[in-house]
Design a protein around this motif. Structure first.
Motif, PDB file in Angstrom:
ATOM      1  N   GLY A 105      -8.589  -3.625 -14.096  1.00 47.22           N
ATOM      2  CA  GLY A 105      -8.918  -4.715 -15.002  1.00 47.22           C
ATOM      3  C   GLY A 105      -8.212  -6.010 -14.648  1.00 47.22           C
ATOM      4  N   TYR A 106      -7.467  -6.028 -13.585  1.00 44.64           N
ATOM      5  CA  TYR A 106      -6.807  -7.240 -13.089  1.00 44.64           C
ATOM      6  C   TYR A 106      -6.542  -7.059 -11.605  1.00 44.64           C
ATOM      7  CZ  TYR A 106      -2.347  -4.698 -13.224  1.00 44.64           C
ATOM      8  OH  TYR A 106      -1.343  -3.799 -13.012  1.00 44.64           O
ATOM      9  N   ASP A 107      -6.068  -8.113 -10.938  1.00 41.19           N
ATOM     10  CA  ASP A 107      -5.848  -8.064  -9.487  1.00 41.19           C
ATOM     11  C   ASP A 107      -4.548  -7.321  -9.165  1.00 41.19           C
ATOM     12  OD1 ASP A 107      -8.179  -9.423  -8.974  1.00 41.19           O
ATOM     13  OD2 ASP A 107      -7.222 -11.391  -8.958  1.00 41.19           O
ATOM     14  N   ALA A 108      -4.582  -6.023  -9.307  1.00 44.69           N
ATOM     15  CA  ALA A 108      -3.399  -5.195  -9.063  1.00 44.69           C
ATOM     16  C   ALA A 108      -3.154  -5.013  -7.575  1.00 44.69           C
ATOM     17  CB  ALA A 108      -3.554  -3.835  -9.726  1.00 44.69           C
ATOM     18  N   VAL A 109      -4.229  -4.875  -6.785  1.00 47.22           N
ATOM     19  CA  VAL A 109      -4.115  -4.591  -5.356  1.00 47.22           C
ATOM     20  C   VAL A 109      -4.611  -5.780  -4.557  1.00 47.22           C
ATOM     21  CG1 VAL A 109      -4.905  -3.067  -3.503  1.00 47.22           C
ATOM     22  CG2 VAL A 109      -4.356  -2.119  -5.739  1.00 47.22           C
ATOM     23  N   ALA A 110      -3.804  -6.207  -3.583  1.00 47.46           N
ATOM     24  CA  ALA A 110      -4.192  -7.323  -2.719  1.00 47.46           C
ATOM     25  C   ALA A 110      -4.531  -6.852  -1.311  1.00 47.46           C
ATOM     26  CB  ALA A 110      -3.062  -8.356  -2.659  1.00 47.46           C
TER      27      ALA A 110
END
Length: 175
Positions: A105-110
């Motif tokens: 639900g959010y940018d946890a992994v880049a």
């Protein structure tokens, strides 16, 4: 010490809190183990096939997520990939990152980091529970739930609560 020089027995302090069911303790134990090995959310492991699809889950498995110090976004997801599938997984890395971030639900992994190795065969999932209609007496709130597993669990819980009459009797025996 008493007047006769004999030490007084230690006073027992009453224990605080209530007795907790084992089911309350299990999520905490699992959460601690997963965090120790780099997983903030254990559902990434258990629902890997749903996140990336059966095709990619058959050749890869999440190993850990490492975040920059003090942050919970922009992390690196470490994957174990079966042998010759690593180049294919590198090619679709942006899609995997997008799916994992959608799951969180959010940018946890880049970024992703791959390691070639043995991937355990995914456990066969049982068929979802039957999709029978929700009884009217349980209300309309359960009808809007889309996830069939969650809906089935909540229906079973509601049926159990509805079937209970009076105060629950725990461990009573007639002699």
């Amino acid at each position: 010490m008493s007047k006769r020089g004999v030490p007084a027995p230690p006073v027992e302090k009453p224990r605080g809190g209530r007795a907790r069911a084992v089911s309350e303790l299990v999520p905490d134990i699992g959460r601690a183990a997963f965090r120790r090995f780099g997983f903030v959310q254990s559902a990434v492991v258990s629902r890997w096939a749903e996140i990336v699809g059966a095709r990619y889950a058959g050749v890869s498995a999440p190993e850990s997520i490492r975040f920059p110090h003090g942050q919970r976004s922009g992390g690196t997801l470490n994957l174990v990939v079966r042998g010759a599938h690593a180049p294919m997984m590198q090619h679709i890395a942006p899609e995997i990152i997008e799916r994992v971030n959608r799951f969180f639900g959010y940018d946890a992994v880049a970024k992703l980091q791959f390691r070639q190795g043995d991937v355990p065969a995914p456990a066969p999932r049982k068929a979802p529970p039957s999709l029978k209609p929700v009884p009217v007496e349980l209300g309309a709130s359960l009808r809007t739930i889309a996830d069939p597993e969650l809906k089935a669990v909540l229906e079973a819980l509601a049926m159990g609560v509805a079937a209970t009459r009076g105060t629950p009797q725990v461990g009573t025996t007639e002699e």
